[in-house]
Design a protein around this motif. Structure first.
Motif, PDB file in Angstrom:
ATOM      1  N   GLY A   9      32.034  49.645  41.310  1.00  0.00           N
ATOM      2  CA  GLY A   9      32.186  48.851  41.180  1.00  0.00           C
ATOM      3  C   GLY A   9      31.025  47.925  41.517  1.00  0.00           C
ATOM      4  O   GLY A   9      30.436  48.512  42.135  1.00  0.00           O
ATOM      5  N   THR A  10      30.943  46.757  41.010  1.00  0.00           N
ATOM      6  CA  THR A  10      29.860  46.005  42.011  1.00  0.00           C
ATOM      7  C   THR A  10      31.060  44.678  42.278  1.00  0.00           C
ATOM      8  O   THR A  10      32.245  44.180  41.687  1.00  0.00           O
ATOM      9  CB  THR A  10      29.181  45.275  40.784  1.00  0.00           C
ATOM     10  N   TRP A  11      30.687  44.975  43.658  1.00  0.00           N
ATOM     11  CA  TRP A  11      31.224  43.327  44.692  1.00  0.00           C
ATOM     12  C   TRP A  11      30.489  41.907  44.734  1.00  0.00           C
ATOM     13  O   TRP A  11      29.026  42.596  45.086  1.00  0.00           O
ATOM     14  CB  TRP A  11      32.319  44.071  45.625  1.00  0.00           C
ATOM     15  N   VAL A  12      29.525  41.344  44.065  1.00  0.00           N
ATOM     16  CA  VAL A  12      29.053  40.322  44.553  1.00  0.00           C
ATOM     17  C   VAL A  12      29.509  38.994  45.071  1.00  0.00           C
ATOM     18  O   VAL A  12      30.382  38.383  44.739  1.00  0.00           O
ATOM     19  CB  VAL A  12      28.431  39.482  43.498  1.00  0.00           C
ATOM     20  N   PHE A  13      29.357  38.814  46.297  1.00  0.00           N
ATOM     21  CA  PHE A  13      29.714  36.643  46.840  1.00  0.00           C
ATOM     22  C   PHE A  13      28.539  35.972  46.594  1.00  0.00           C
ATOM     23  O   PHE A  13      27.633  36.170  47.935  1.00  0.00           O
ATOM     24  CB  PHE A  13      29.876  37.569  48.423  1.00  0.00           C
ATOM     25  N   ASP A  14      28.970  35.314  46.167  1.00  0.00           N
ATOM     26  CA  ASP A  14      27.939  33.931  46.398  1.00  0.00           C
ATOM     27  C   ASP A  14      28.132  32.851  47.384  1.00  0.00           C
ATOM     28  O   ASP A  14      27.382  31.525  47.244  1.00  0.00           O
ATOM     29  CB  ASP A  14      27.479  33.192  44.460  1.00  0.00           C
ATOM     30  N   GLY A  15      28.881  32.441  48.039  1.00  0.00           N
ATOM     31  CA  GLY A  15      29.839  31.638  49.322  1.00  0.00           C
ATOM     32  C   GLY A  15      30.867  30.773  48.448  1.00  0.00           C
ATOM     33  O   GLY A  15      31.859  30.658  49.537  1.00  0.00           O
ATOM     34  N   ASP A  16      30.970  31.094  47.816  1.00  0.00           N
ATOM     35  CA  ASP A  16      32.030  30.291  47.476  1.00  0.00           C
ATOM     36  C   ASP A  16      33.023  31.777  46.603  1.00  0.00           C
ATOM     37  O   ASP A  16      34.392  31.148  45.992  1.00  0.00           O
ATOM     38  CB  ASP A  16      32.012  29.209  45.919  1.00  0.00           C
ATOM     39  N   LEU A  20      34.107  40.654  41.310  1.00  0.00           N
ATOM     40  CA  LEU A  20      33.994  41.710  41.562  1.00  0.00           C
ATOM     41  C   LEU A  20      34.328  42.532  39.924  1.00  0.00           C
ATOM     42  O   LEU A  20      34.804  42.260  38.990  1.00  0.00           O
ATOM     43  CB  LEU A  20      35.685  42.039  41.989  1.00  0.00           C
ATOM     44  N   THR A  21      33.442  43.340  39.518  1.00  0.00           N
ATOM     45  CA  THR A  21      33.100  44.089  38.253  1.00  0.00           C
ATOM     46  C   THR A  21      33.303  45.558  38.313  1.00  0.00           C
ATOM     47  O   THR A  21      33.340  46.391  39.347  1.00  0.00           O
ATOM     48  CB  THR A  21      32.060  44.003  37.961  1.00  0.00           C
ATOM     49  N   PRO A  22      34.386  46.002  37.929  1.00  0.00           N
ATOM     50  CA  PRO A  22      34.336  47.563  37.945  1.00  0.00           C
ATOM     51  C   PRO A  22      33.632  48.394  37.266  1.00  0.00           C
ATOM     52  O   PRO A  22      33.271  48.219  36.309  1.00  0.00           O
ATOM     53  CB  PRO A  22      36.042  47.713  37.152  1.00  0.00           C
ATOM     54  N   GLY A  23      33.603  49.839  37.801  1.00  0.00           N
ATOM     55  CA  GLY A  23      32.288  50.423  37.419  1.00  0.00           C
ATOM     56  C   GLY A  23      32.674  51.200  35.829  1.00  0.00           C
ATOM     57  O   GLY A  23      33.929  51.647  35.157  1.00  0.00           O
ATOM     58  N   ARG A  24      31.195  51.909  35.570  1.00  0.00           N
ATOM     59  CA  ARG A  24      31.823  52.875  34.692  1.00  0.00           C
ATOM     60  C   ARG A  24      32.630  54.656  34.702  1.00  0.00           C
ATOM     61  O   ARG A  24      32.476  54.875  33.901  1.00  0.00           O
ATOM     62  CB  ARG A  24      30.507  53.385  33.831  1.00  0.00           C
ATOM     63  N   ASP A  25      32.494  54.481  36.272  1.00  0.00           N
ATOM     64  CA  ASP A  25      32.506  55.879  37.102  1.00  0.00           C
ATOM     65  C   ASP A  25      34.224  57.073  36.375  1.00  0.00           C
ATOM     66  O   ASP A  25      34.832  55.665  36.139  1.00  0.00           O
ATOM     67  CB  ASP A  25      32.807  55.637  38.534  1.00  0.00           C
ATOM     68  N   LYS A  26      33.778  58.001  35.886  1.00  0.00           N
ATOM     69  CA  LYS A  26      35.548  57.881  35.583  1.00  0.00           C
ATOM     70  C   LYS A  26      36.900  58.057  36.484  1.00  0.00           C
ATOM     71  O   LYS A  26      37.796  57.997  35.597  1.00  0.00           O
ATOM     72  CB  LYS A  26      34.976  60.084  35.027  1.00  0.00           C
ATOM     73  N   ASN A  27      36.193  57.891  37.356  1.00  0.00           N
ATOM     74  CA  ASN A  27      37.883  57.729  38.296  1.00  0.00           C
ATOM     75  C   ASN A  27      38.154  56.316  38.806  1.00  0.00           C
ATOM     76  O   ASN A  27      39.293  56.276  39.160  1.00  0.00           O
ATOM     77  CB  ASN A  27      36.500  58.105  40.153  1.00  0.00           C
ATOM     78  N   VAL A  28      37.468  55.542  37.801  1.00  0.00           N
ATOM     79  CA  VAL A  28      38.170  53.986  37.656  1.00  0.00           C
ATOM     80  C   VAL A  28      39.073  54.067  36.924  1.00  0.00           C
ATOM     81  O   VAL A  28      39.300  54.231  36.145  1.00  0.00           O
ATOM     82  CB  VAL A  28      36.985  53.184  37.021  1.00  0.00           C
ATOM     83  N   GLY A  29      39.862  53.172  37.211  1.00  0.00           N
ATOM     84  CA  GLY A  29      41.283  53.032  37.160  1.00  0.00           C
ATOM     85  C   GLY A  29      41.893  52.138  35.630  1.00  0.00           C
ATOM     86  O   GLY A  29      40.561  51.928  35.634  1.00  0.00           O
ATOM     87  N   LEU A  30      42.130  53.299  34.449  1.00  0.00           N
ATOM     88  CA  LEU A  30      42.233  52.610  33.122  1.00  0.00           C
ATOM     89  C   LEU A  30      42.919  50.661  33.657  1.00  0.00           C
ATOM     90  O   LEU A  30      42.286  50.239  32.423  1.00  0.00           O
ATOM     91  CB  LEU A  30      43.787  52.872  32.544  1.00  0.00           C
ATOM     92  N   LEU A  31      43.955  50.410  34.167  1.00  0.00           N
ATOM     93  CA  LEU A  31      43.872  48.894  34.529  1.00  0.00           C
ATOM     94  C   LEU A  31      42.610  48.243  35.159  1.00  0.00           C
ATOM     95  O   LEU A  31      42.582  47.422  34.797  1.00  0.00           O
ATOM     96  CB  LEU A  31      45.153  49.036  36.105  1.00  0.00           C
ATOM     97  N   ARG A  32      42.162  48.812  35.629  1.00  0.00           N
ATOM     98  CA  ARG A  32      40.921  47.643  36.332  1.00  0.00           C
ATOM     99  C   ARG A  32      39.795  47.818  34.954  1.00  0.00           C
ATOM    100  O   ARG A  32      39.356  47.054  35.352  1.00  0.00           O
ATOM    101  CB  ARG A  32      39.632  49.084  37.348  1.00  0.00           C
ATOM    102  N   PRO A  84      42.132  46.522  41.847  1.00  0.00           N
ATOM    103  CA  PRO A  84      40.743  46.313  41.752  1.00  0.00           C
ATOM    104  C   PRO A  84      40.559  45.042  42.604  1.00  0.00           C
ATOM    105  O   PRO A  84      39.003  44.723  43.188  1.00  0.00           O
ATOM    106  CB  PRO A  84      40.885  44.891  40.779  1.00  0.00           C
ATOM    107  N   TYR A  85      40.961  45.259  44.033  1.00  0.00           N
ATOM    108  CA  TYR A  85      41.191  44.779  45.539  1.00  0.00           C
ATOM    109  C   TYR A  85      40.542  46.042  46.276  1.00  0.00           C
ATOM    110  O   TYR A  85      40.649  45.365  47.535  1.00  0.00           O
ATOM    111  CB  TYR A  85      41.486  43.708  45.996  1.00  0.00           C
ATOM    112  N   GLN A  86      40.161  46.803  45.766  1.00  0.00           N
ATOM    113  CA  GLN A  86      39.490  48.153  46.757  1.00  0.00           C
ATOM    114  C   GLN A  86      37.936  48.527  45.885  1.00  0.00           C
ATOM    115  O   GLN A  86      38.159  48.890  45.132  1.00  0.00           O
ATOM    116  CB  GLN A  86      40.395  49.014  46.997  1.00  0.00           C
TER     117      GLN A  86
END
Length: 297
Positions: A9-16, A20-32, A84-86
């Motif tokens: 996935g991709t995590w981006v922090f803009d200061g505020d 959190l965007t999940p990736g497309r890897d096969k190991n990414v869970g269905l819920l995410r 989603p927080y890992q």
């Protein structure tokens, strides 16, 4: 701005806020995958950490208690593929992960974000309408009503009553429990004035889960309902206010205090009625508060 891109996935922090965007890897869970991108305001964070391993590391966000309806409804029982927080970090990006952690921690310090629980949700929960099929039934939620429908695997005692519709105003709690070992999981709704100790297999207000692929998606329904229920901290605050407002008079009170106290209780009763009419208090909360005042009168 800080950013880390991984297969997970991709995590981006803009200061505020963090995106959190999940990736497309096969190991990414269905819920995410179904949750999609999450926007977490800085004020909802209690901390962030990075753990290094031999091949991969892990970024973890810790949210303030009560900030996210998903975490509240699932009780911290989301496993690693679905949390989603890992974020799994490859070893060649350890330096980027450490920089990301430093940036978020610095912002938390500069903004003096507290780590104590919050009294209102800071994340909105899943959007509605939504419907999920898993285990012995289907749970659908449109924002006002929950509909439970059964399949051919449902126990006859539960299926014989047919589909079940629950008004959100009648629901006082929701719980999602994953299957673990030989123990089945469930999505259960606690209905006002209808407590039950029946196992989910026989409970008409519960969907039994057997540990299959789609089970985690039931957490979406749980979170969507939880986000629209009164925040747990609010009910506790109402209890505290009520007990404080109707405390007994002390023996040293002046002679006229009994009559003054009676008038105060009447005013409080009218205030409670107004809070009930405007929707601030649920039927159950209003009834409990009113009974406490009437006993004092």
């Amino acid at each position: 701005m800080a950013e880390i891109l991984q297969k997970d996935g991709t995590w981006v922090f803009d200061g505020d806020a963090l995106r959190l965007t999940p990736g497309r890897d096969k190991n990414v869970g269905l819920l995410r995958r179904e949750l999609g991108e999450l926007v977490v305001p800085l004020g909802a964070l209690a901390g962030i950490s990075f753990e290094q391993g031999k091949k991969t590391g892990r970024l973890r966000l810790r949210l303030r208690d009560g900030a996210d309806p998903l975490l509240h409804a699932t009780g911290g029982r989301l496993t690693e593929p679905h949390d989603p927080y890992q974020l799994t970090v490859e070893s060649d990006r350890y330096g980027v992960a450490e920089y990301f952690v430093d940036e978020v921690r610095s912002a938390l310090l500069l903004d003096q974000v507290p780590t104590d629980p919050v009294d209102g949700y800071l994340l909105p929960g899943p959007s509605v309408p939504l419907a999920v099929s898993a285990g012995d039934g289907t749970a659908a939620f449109d924002g006002e009503h929950i509909r439970l429908e059964w399949n051919w695997k449902t126990e006859d005692a539960k299926a014989s009553a047919g589909p079940r519709t629950l008004a959100l105003t009648d629901v006082v709690a929701v719980e999602w429990q994953p299957a673990a070992g030989l123990e089945n999981g469930h999505l259960r709704f606690t209905v006002r004035h209808a407590p039950t100790k029946a196992p989910p297999k026989y409970d008409p207000n519960a969907v039994e889960l057997w540990g299959f692929k789609k089970d985690p998606l039931m957490a979406l329904v749980a979170a969507a309902v939880q986000a629209r229920l009164p925040h747990p901290a609010r009910a506790a605050a109402i209890d505290v206010r009520t007990s404080r407002d109707v405390r007994p008079e002390t023996p040293s009170s002046p002679v006229g205090s009994a009559e003054d106290g009676h008038d105060a209780l009447l005013r409080r009763l009218r205030e409670l009625g107004e809070l009930h009419r405007t929707g601030v208090l649920t039927d159950e909360e209003f009834t409990m508060a009113k009974q406490a005042i009437l006993k004092r009168m």
